[in-house]
Design a protein around this motif. Structure first.
Motif, PDB file in Angstrom:
ATOM      1  N   THR A  97       0.820  -1.215   0.000  1.00  0.00           N
ATOM      2  CA  THR A  97       0.000   0.000   0.000  1.00  0.00           C
ATOM      3  C   THR A  97       0.854   1.265   0.000  1.00  0.00           C
ATOM      4  O   THR A  97       0.355   2.345  -0.324  1.00  0.00           O
ATOM      5  N   TRP A  98       2.126   1.136   0.350  1.00  0.00           N
ATOM      6  CA  TRP A  98       3.027   2.281   0.340  1.00  0.00           C
ATOM      7  C   TRP A  98       3.563   2.614  -1.054  1.00  0.00           C
ATOM      8  O   TRP A  98       4.101   3.721  -1.259  1.00  0.00           O
ATOM      9  N   LEU A  99       3.440   1.703  -1.999  1.00  0.00           N
ATOM     10  CA  LEU A  99       4.101   1.903  -3.295  1.00  0.00           C
ATOM     11  C   LEU A  99       3.713   3.203  -4.002  1.00  0.00           C
ATOM     12  O   LEU A  99       4.593   3.928  -4.484  1.00  0.00           O
ATOM     13  N   PRO A 100       2.417   3.552  -4.117  1.00  0.00           N
ATOM     14  CA  PRO A 100       2.098   4.817  -4.805  1.00  0.00           C
ATOM     15  C   PRO A 100       2.731   6.033  -4.126  1.00  0.00           C
ATOM     16  O   PRO A 100       3.212   6.955  -4.800  1.00  0.00           O
ATOM     17  N   LEU A 101       2.743   6.045  -2.798  1.00  0.00           N
ATOM     18  CA  LEU A 101       3.325   7.166  -2.074  1.00  0.00           C
ATOM     19  C   LEU A 101       4.840   7.221  -2.243  1.00  0.00           C
ATOM     20  O   LEU A 101       5.425   8.299  -2.400  1.00  0.00           O
ATOM     21  N   LEU A 102       5.480   6.067  -2.231  1.00  0.00           N
ATOM     22  CA  LEU A 102       6.932   6.044  -2.407  1.00  0.00           C
ATOM     23  C   LEU A 102       7.323   6.428  -3.832  1.00  0.00           C
ATOM     24  O   LEU A 102       8.315   7.143  -4.046  1.00  0.00           O
ATOM     25  N   ALA A 103       6.555   5.957  -4.808  1.00  0.00           N
ATOM     26  CA  ALA A 103       6.807   6.377  -6.186  1.00  0.00           C
ATOM     27  C   ALA A 103       6.552   7.874  -6.335  1.00  0.00           C
ATOM     28  O   ALA A 103       7.259   8.571  -7.076  1.00  0.00           O
ATOM     29  N   GLY A 104       5.539   8.376  -5.623  1.00  0.00           N
ATOM     30  CA  GLY A 104       5.273   9.808  -5.645  1.00  0.00           C
ATOM     31  C   GLY A 104       6.413  10.601  -5.043  1.00  0.00           C
ATOM     32  O   GLY A 104       6.802  11.663  -5.564  1.00  0.00           O
ATOM     33  N   LEU A 105       6.975  10.111  -3.947  1.00  0.00           N
ATOM     34  CA  LEU A 105       8.128  10.766  -3.330  1.00  0.00           C
ATOM     35  C   LEU A 105       9.294  10.824  -4.312  1.00  0.00           C
ATOM     36  O   LEU A 105       9.946  11.877  -4.454  1.00  0.00           O
ATOM     37  N   ALA A 106       9.562   9.722  -4.983  1.00  0.00           N
ATOM     38  CA  ALA A 106      10.654   9.694  -5.962  1.00  0.00           C
ATOM     39  C   ALA A 106      10.391  10.663  -7.113  1.00  0.00           C
ATOM     40  O   ALA A 106      11.308  11.345  -7.592  1.00  0.00           O
ATOM     41  N   THR A 107       9.140  10.733  -7.558  1.00  0.00           N
ATOM     42  CA  THR A 107       8.790  11.645  -8.654  1.00  0.00           C
ATOM     43  C   THR A 107       8.972  13.091  -8.232  1.00  0.00           C
ATOM     44  O   THR A 107       9.524  13.916  -8.985  1.00  0.00           O
ATOM     45  N   VAL A 108       8.524  13.432  -7.040  1.00  0.00           N
ATOM     46  CA  VAL A 108       8.708  14.788  -6.513  1.00  0.00           C
ATOM     47  C   VAL A 108      10.186  15.144  -6.475  1.00  0.00           C
ATOM     48  O   VAL A 108      10.601  16.229  -6.907  1.00  0.00           O
ATOM     49  N   ARG A 109      11.002  14.231  -5.980  1.00  0.00           N
ATOM     50  CA  ARG A 109      12.434  14.496  -5.888  1.00  0.00           C
ATOM     51  C   ARG A 109      13.071  14.670  -7.263  1.00  0.00           C
ATOM     52  O   ARG A 109      13.928  15.543  -7.462  1.00  0.00           O
ATOM     53  N   ALA A 110      12.660  13.837  -8.223  1.00  0.00           N
ATOM     54  CA  ALA A 110      13.227  13.944  -9.568  1.00  0.00           C
ATOM     55  C   ALA A 110      12.832  15.258 -10.231  1.00  0.00           C
ATOM     56  O   ALA A 110      13.655  15.913 -10.881  1.00  0.00           O
TER      57      ALA A 110
END
Length: 291
Positions: A97-110
């Motif tokens: 359930t954390w995957l969308p949020l973690l991918a979102g964090l990576a996208t924000v950082r990129a």
């Protein structure tokens, strides 16, 4: 380095992303896809050995891209970054359930690192940016949607994670008034190759920390990092839930499983009154978090 609307160079991406010590085992770039998520899942089913994890499928254009709750995701050709990655997360199933949020964090950082645009998250799977001078829109203020993330668990235990980021669209190329692009947000670069490499590197780093903590985003420190970039926290929200009910209150935190923790309007301020929302459409009624 490519320029806006130029084709992505598969060979360059392979050199930068595939190999020992690099994030991926395979990268494929196609001119058009109905949906990179659908086609990557089908390719894996047809020939698992040809699509090891992690593998990436990137499309220059999607004719039937998928968004959350069955919505469509459409862009002009070569105007967006449209990619899906095939993963086998080595974490307990409950942690997915954390995957969308973690991918979102990576996208924000990129986005922040490459484009210089102060992107933020909207729980659970949208990437937003502030557009100074924009006319406030109910439920959005002056924030606009830059990108979205979707995940699907496959029967073999792999996960397909799709990411779409608007890059060079003009205002009249966007499907709705609440969307935007890096170009409209004043990005320092519109190079999709640079953004894609940065995104894969950021996600690989986040995923490694998550895996090393056995899927415990709290222990890995990732929950706090997600919260720091989440514009939903501190906001008054209205959440339309799956059963059709609407919960109105203040978003006060993110739970151990990535759920949104809300204090309903009119409730006392004790922990017993908090509601954990696992899924639902979120509208920001008032933004107080300042993220």
């Amino acid at each position: 380095m490519s320029t806006p609307r130029e084709p992505l160079r598969a060979q360059v991406l392979q050199q930068m992303l595939v190999g020992p010590g690099l994030p991926l085992r395979r990268v494929e770039v196609v001119e058009e896809s109905t949906s990179t998520m659908v086609e990557l899942a089908a390719a894996r089913r047809a020939d698992p050995e040809a699509w090891p994890t992690p593998s990436l499928l990137v499309a220059e254009h999607q004719s039937a891209g998928r968004g959350r709750a069955g919505r469509s995701w459409q862009t002009a050709p070569r105007a967006a970054l449209l990619a899906s990655i095939l993963l086998r997360p080595q974490v307990p199933a409950a942690a997915l359930t954390w995957l969308p949020l973690l991918a979102g964090l990576a996208t924000v950082r990129a986005v922040r690192a490459t484009a210089g645009v102060e992107a933020v998250l909207k729980w659970p799977n949208d990437v937003l940016v502030e557009i100074p001078g924009a006319e406030p829109v109910d439920g959005w203020g002056t924030l606009r949607k830059l990108g979205g993330i979707l995940t699907e668990v496959q029967p073999d235990g792999t996960v397909v994670l799709g990411v779409g980021v608007n890059v060079s669209q003009s205002l009249d190329e966007l499907p709705v008034g609440t969307a935007t692009s890096l170009a409209l947000a004043g990005a320092a670069t519109l190079d999709r190759e640079v953004l894609l490499v940065a995104l894969q590197e950021a996600f690989s780093q986040v995923a490694e920390r998550w895996r090393d903590a056995d899927g415990d985003a709290l222990a890995a420190g990732l929950a706090d990092e997600v919260a720091q970039v989440c514009a939903t926290l501190g906001a008054q929200v209205a959440i339309e839930r799956v059963d059709g009910s609407v919960l109105v209150g203040e978003a006060v935190g993110i739970g151990a499983a990535g759920e949104l923790v809300v204090r309903p309007d009119g409730s006392a301020h004790g922990d017993d009154d908090l509601v954990a929302v696992v899924s639902g459409d979120v509208r920001h009624l008032r933004l107080d978090g300042g993220r």
